[in-house]
Design a protein around this motif. Structure first.
Motif, PDB file in Angstrom:
ATOM      1  N   LYS A  99     -23.828  -4.409 -27.727  1.00 29.06           N
ATOM      2  CA  LYS A  99     -22.676  -4.361 -28.623  1.00 29.06           C
ATOM      3  C   LYS A  99     -23.082  -3.827 -29.995  1.00 29.06           C
ATOM      4  CE  LYS A  99     -18.645  -6.942 -30.198  1.00 29.06           C
ATOM      5  NZ  LYS A  99     -17.881  -8.211 -30.125  1.00 29.06           N
ATOM      6  N   VAL A 100     -24.277  -4.198 -30.455  1.00 28.84           N
ATOM      7  CA  VAL A 100     -24.782  -3.682 -31.731  1.00 28.84           C
ATOM      8  C   VAL A 100     -24.927  -2.166 -31.656  1.00 28.84           C
ATOM      9  CG1 VAL A 100     -26.751  -3.642 -33.305  1.00 28.84           C
ATOM     10  CG2 VAL A 100     -25.950  -5.816 -32.380  1.00 28.84           C
ATOM     11  N   ALA A 101     -25.471  -1.669 -30.555  1.00 34.69           N
ATOM     12  CA  ALA A 101     -25.653  -0.223 -30.389  1.00 34.69           C
ATOM     13  C   ALA A 101     -24.311   0.502 -30.391  1.00 34.69           C
ATOM     14  CB  ALA A 101     -26.410   0.060 -29.095  1.00 34.69           C
ATOM     15  N   GLU A 102     -23.315  -0.097 -29.736  1.00 39.50           N
ATOM     16  CA  GLU A 102     -21.981   0.499 -29.709  1.00 39.50           C
ATOM     17  C   GLU A 102     -21.384   0.546 -31.119  1.00 39.50           C
ATOM     18  OE1 GLU A 102     -17.607  -0.285 -27.594  1.00 39.50           O
ATOM     19  OE2 GLU A 102     -19.269  -1.674 -27.290  1.00 39.50           O
ATOM     20  N   PHE A 103     -21.531  -0.552 -31.845  1.00 38.35           N
ATOM     21  CA  PHE A 103     -21.037  -0.605 -33.225  1.00 38.35           C
ATOM     22  C   PHE A 103     -21.740   0.437 -34.085  1.00 38.35           C
ATOM     23  CE2 PHE A 103     -21.406  -2.205 -37.579  1.00 38.35           C
ATOM     24  CZ  PHE A 103     -20.082  -2.485 -37.898  1.00 38.35           C
ATOM     25  N   ALA A 104     -23.052   0.556 -33.929  1.00 41.64           N
ATOM     26  CA  ALA A 104     -23.824   1.515 -34.725  1.00 41.64           C
ATOM     27  C   ALA A 104     -23.380   2.948 -34.448  1.00 41.64           C
ATOM     28  CB  ALA A 104     -25.314   1.352 -34.442  1.00 41.64           C
ATOM     29  N   SER A 105     -23.102   3.254 -33.198  1.00 41.07           N
ATOM     30  CA  SER A 105     -22.677   4.617 -32.855  1.00 41.07           C
ATOM     31  C   SER A 105     -21.314   4.948 -33.440  1.00 41.07           C
ATOM     32  CB  SER A 105     -22.653   4.784 -31.332  1.00 41.07           C
ATOM     33  OG  SER A 105     -21.629   3.992 -30.749  1.00 41.07           O
ATOM     34  N   GLN A 106     -20.492   3.918 -33.631  1.00 43.35           N
ATOM     35  CA  GLN A 106     -19.160   4.114 -34.199  1.00 43.35           C
ATOM     36  C   GLN A 106     -19.169   4.098 -35.725  1.00 43.35           C
ATOM     37  OE1 GLN A 106     -17.035   0.884 -32.393  1.00 43.35           O
ATOM     38  NE2 GLN A 106     -16.856   1.898 -30.395  1.00 43.35           N
ATOM     39  N   ASN A 107     -20.306   3.732 -36.304  1.00 43.38           N
ATOM     40  CA  ASN A 107     -20.422   3.629 -37.762  1.00 43.38           C
ATOM     41  C   ASN A 107     -21.696   4.338 -38.220  1.00 43.38           C
ATOM     42  OD1 ASN A 107     -18.208   1.483 -38.753  1.00 43.38           O
ATOM     43  ND2 ASN A 107     -19.001   0.845 -36.759  1.00 43.38           N
ATOM     44  N   SER A 108     -21.730   5.627 -37.980  1.00 43.43           N
ATOM     45  CA  SER A 108     -22.932   6.404 -38.280  1.00 43.43           C
ATOM     46  C   SER A 108     -23.217   6.497 -39.769  1.00 43.43           C
ATOM     47  CB  SER A 108     -22.802   7.810 -37.693  1.00 43.43           C
ATOM     48  OG  SER A 108     -21.644   8.460 -38.215  1.00 43.43           O
ATOM     49  N   ASN A 109     -22.230   6.144 -40.600  1.00 43.32           N
ATOM     50  CA  ASN A 109     -22.413   6.216 -42.049  1.00 43.32           C
ATOM     51  C   ASN A 109     -23.186   5.028 -42.606  1.00 43.32           C
ATOM     52  OD1 ASN A 109     -20.026   4.682 -41.274  1.00 43.32           O
ATOM     53  ND2 ASN A 109     -19.636   4.419 -43.469  1.00 43.32           N
ATOM     54  N   LEU A 110     -23.350   3.975 -41.829  1.00 38.17           N
ATOM     55  CA  LEU A 110     -23.984   2.758 -42.326  1.00 38.17           C
ATOM     56  C   LEU A 110     -25.507   2.896 -42.319  1.00 38.17           C
ATOM     57  CD1 LEU A 110     -21.835  -0.013 -40.607  1.00 38.17           C
ATOM     58  CD2 LEU A 110     -21.653   0.845 -42.954  1.00 38.17           C
ATOM     59  N   GLU A 111     -26.119   2.624 -43.481  1.00 35.86           N
ATOM     60  CA  GLU A 111     -27.573   2.684 -43.585  1.00 35.86           C
ATOM     61  C   GLU A 111     -28.218   1.499 -42.885  1.00 35.86           C
ATOM     62  OE1 GLU A 111     -31.039   2.625 -47.089  1.00 35.86           O
ATOM     63  OE2 GLU A 111     -28.919   2.871 -47.617  1.00 35.86           O
ATOM     64  N   TRP A 112     -27.633   0.317 -43.077  1.00 34.39           N
ATOM     65  CA  TRP A 112     -28.096  -0.905 -42.417  1.00 34.39           C
ATOM     66  C   TRP A 112     -26.977  -1.384 -41.494  1.00 34.39           C
ATOM     67  CZ3 TRP A 112     -32.515  -4.231 -43.472  1.00 34.39           C
ATOM     68  CH2 TRP A 112     -33.423  -3.668 -44.388  1.00 34.39           C
ATOM     69  N   ILE A 113     -27.340  -1.798 -40.289  1.00 37.62           N
ATOM     70  CA  ILE A 113     -26.376  -2.364 -39.354  1.00 37.62           C
ATOM     71  C   ILE A 113     -26.422  -3.877 -39.492  1.00 37.62           C
ATOM     72  CG2 ILE A 113     -25.670  -2.547 -36.943  1.00 37.62           C
ATOM     73  CD1 ILE A 113     -25.518   0.283 -38.180  1.00 37.62           C
TER      74      ILE A 113
END
Length: 555
Positions: free
Chosen positions: A113-127
């Motif tokens: 789920k973290v990976a999915e969130f990260a792929s949808q929020n490529s602008n975030l420096e820290w997840i």
């Protein structure tokens, strides 16, 4: 569903400083409390200038023919606005905007789920995110950085445990923080390690700072978005007031700005975080007592120990499932005493986080010493936040010292499968012991500890009355002798929560002269089968006689 338009409407209405109209609320199944803290019923409520002026039977409306507006409650149940006496206001807003791992059944599902969130929020420096709880996983073991690395390795990941007393990170986060085999945990913290001494990716209590100090500070825009998101959610679930358990100087500045603009949206009673670098300067400003009760700043949050789930709660005897540990005190006795005494001298209520029986005993001893040196400090109504595991011999000391137990009912139903493992059966006698506290003369200030638990107060009311989770387990309740009645539970979330913030004269009971903070709901929580309480839906939320949320406008 959250609606920016509805929040804008609610903020606009509550900015009115002169309310000349009279509002009659009739055809209600109303509940409130009287000056003796006893439950009263009514069908009609009269509101003028944001305050209750009368309540009674249906004939009361005839005495106010000049009323400018009338609200037909259509037989719905009307309750005092619910007050969460222990929540984390800004953390709630952030949690609703970040990756949520609550109730996932494994570390791998969480990492996916973290990976999915990260792929949808490529602008975030820290997840960032949280809500994981290894106790719910089949293996019941702490997760590792290796699991996260397999799904996201390029950007740092920091995930808070559900109780906020531990974080799970990936190798990139440890690399940026300079963490290696030689890194030592600070006092009051622990770094979990493998058999070779290498950090595994979990940092407990004070050790979290080794990572979190590297995360960029939240922007003003992020803070504003989190604030608005939290307000929307709280209004939707019927919460009209929050005791914010640990506010930073930056957050207090945000609250003050919103208050000055008439844009708070819920009543806030923030506790100044004693860990904030500006703590002394904030104390020097003295207490802030708002005559309209939107923003009262007159309390501090002090941290004694960690949490039970991560084995950071400080116990008198060793953990039953970890015989080499008694948990962690985050600060020594002398430091805690200094914080309480300093707060007290400056006129601030001291609210100490204490979960384990050792931490609770130390907290009580500190408050006892504070009262010996300054008997007038009793008027400050010091509190212990959580009072979760208490030696039964210490429970009467709360009322004897005038210390308020601030407790969260859903912690019991969430922890029921874990607490016995950590404590053993004997120590459960004083665990989540609401009935013992009431029977020994204490007033319980009830809350949720959101976002550790869901903010919905009807989950807490349900847990308090049934001692069952929302799957009706265990049948008859866990440690059922500690159940509260529906009236006692409602009082803990209203009038007694207001008492814990010196607001019982103006909030919590819908008594004449009090602010007209109320909600309309679809369930009579006093008379219904207690198992149904958690399903209660809020139709409308009103603060100071103004509607701030309506379900039919949010659809």
């Amino acid at each position: 569903m959250f609606r920016k338009t509805l929040l804008s409407l609610s903020i606009a209405t509550i900015t009115l400083t002169a309310q000349a109209q009279t509002t009659v609320v009739d055809n209600a199944n109303g509940y409130g409390f009287d000056a003796n803290r006893q439950l009263v019923t009514f069908s009609t409520l009269i509101i003028e200038d944001g305050k209750v002026v009368a309540r009674g039977g249906e004939q009361l409306a005839a005495d106010y023919p000049q009323a400018e507006s009338t609200l037909d409650a259509e037989g719905k149940t009307l309750l005092p606005g619910l007050i969460d006496a222990h929540g984390h206001f800004m953390a709630l807003g952030y949690s609703l905007l970040e990756v949520d791992l609550r109730d996932l059944e494994s570390a791998q599902r969480s990492a996916d789920k973290v990976a999915e969130f990260a792929s949808q929020n490529s602008n975030l420096e820290w997840i960032r995110g949280g809500g994981w709880n290894q106790v719910l996983w089949e293996e019941q073991e702490f997760p590792t950085a290796r699991t996260l690395d397999a799904t996201i390795a390029e950007r740092p990941v920091v995930l808070s445990r559900v109780d906020k007393h531990a974080i799970w990170v990936n190798s990139k986060a440890m690399e940026l923080a300079g963490i290696d085999k030689d890194t030592q945990a600070p006092e009051g913290g622990e770094i979990l390690r493998d058999n070779d001494g290498n950090p595994t990716g979990v940092f407990i209590d004070n050790a979290q700072q080794l990572i979190t100090d590297q995360i960029p500070e939240r922007s003003q825009q992020e803070m504003a978005q989190a604030f608005d998101t939290a307000v929307e959610h709280l209004q939707e679930v019927g919460i009209t007031g929050v005791h914010d358990a640990g506010a930073s100087a930056r957050e207090l500045d945000l609250y003050r700005g919103r208050d000055e603009a008439g844009q708070l949206g819920v009543r806030l009673y923030p506790m100044i975080a004693s860990s904030d670098p500006q703590f002394d300067a904030l104390l020097d400003k003295g207490p802030q007592d708002d005559p309209e009760d939107w923003l009262d700043i007159r309390s501090v949050k002090i941290y004694a120990d960690g949490a039970l789930g991560s084995r950071g709660a400080a116990l008198l005897k060793h953990y039953s499932d970890r015989p080499d540990s008694k948990g962690l005190m985050l600060q020594d006795r002398e430091s805690l005493q200094t914080l309480v005494d300093k707060s007290s001298r400056n006129g601030f209520q001291a609210n100490m986080h204490a979960i384990g029986d050792r931490a609770n005993r130390i907290a009580l001893n500190i408050y006892e010493e504070n009262l010996k040196n300054d008997p007038d400090a009793r008027k400050l109504r010091h509190r212990i936040e959580h009072a979760q595991v208490v030696n039964v011999n210490d429970i009467p000391r709360f009322s004897a010292l005038g210390v308020i137990p601030s407790m969260q009912p859903t912690h019991a139903t969430s922890d029921k499968n874990m607490a016995g493992d950590r404590l053993g059966q004997e120590r459960l006698a004083g665990a989540y012991a609401w009935r013992f506290f009431l029977d020994n003369g204490s007033r319980i200030a009830a809350g949720s500890d959101f976002p550790v638990e869901p903010a919905d107060p009807f989950y807490g009311l349900h847990a308090a009355v049934t001692r069952e989770d929302r799957d009706n387990q265990p049948q008859g309740g866990w440690l059922p002798g500690q159940k509260l009645t529906a009236t006692e539970a409602l009082r803990a979330f209203t009038l007694d929560a207001a008492y814990a913030a010196y607001q019982e004269k103006s909030l919590g009971g819908l008594m004449p002269g009090q602010w007209a903070d109320f909600i309309l709901v679809d369930t009579d929580i006093i008379r219904t089968d207690p198992r149904n309480i958690w399903q209660t839906q809020v139709a409308e939320t009103w603060i100071a006689g103004e509607q701030v949320y309506a379900a039919d406008k949010a659809d």
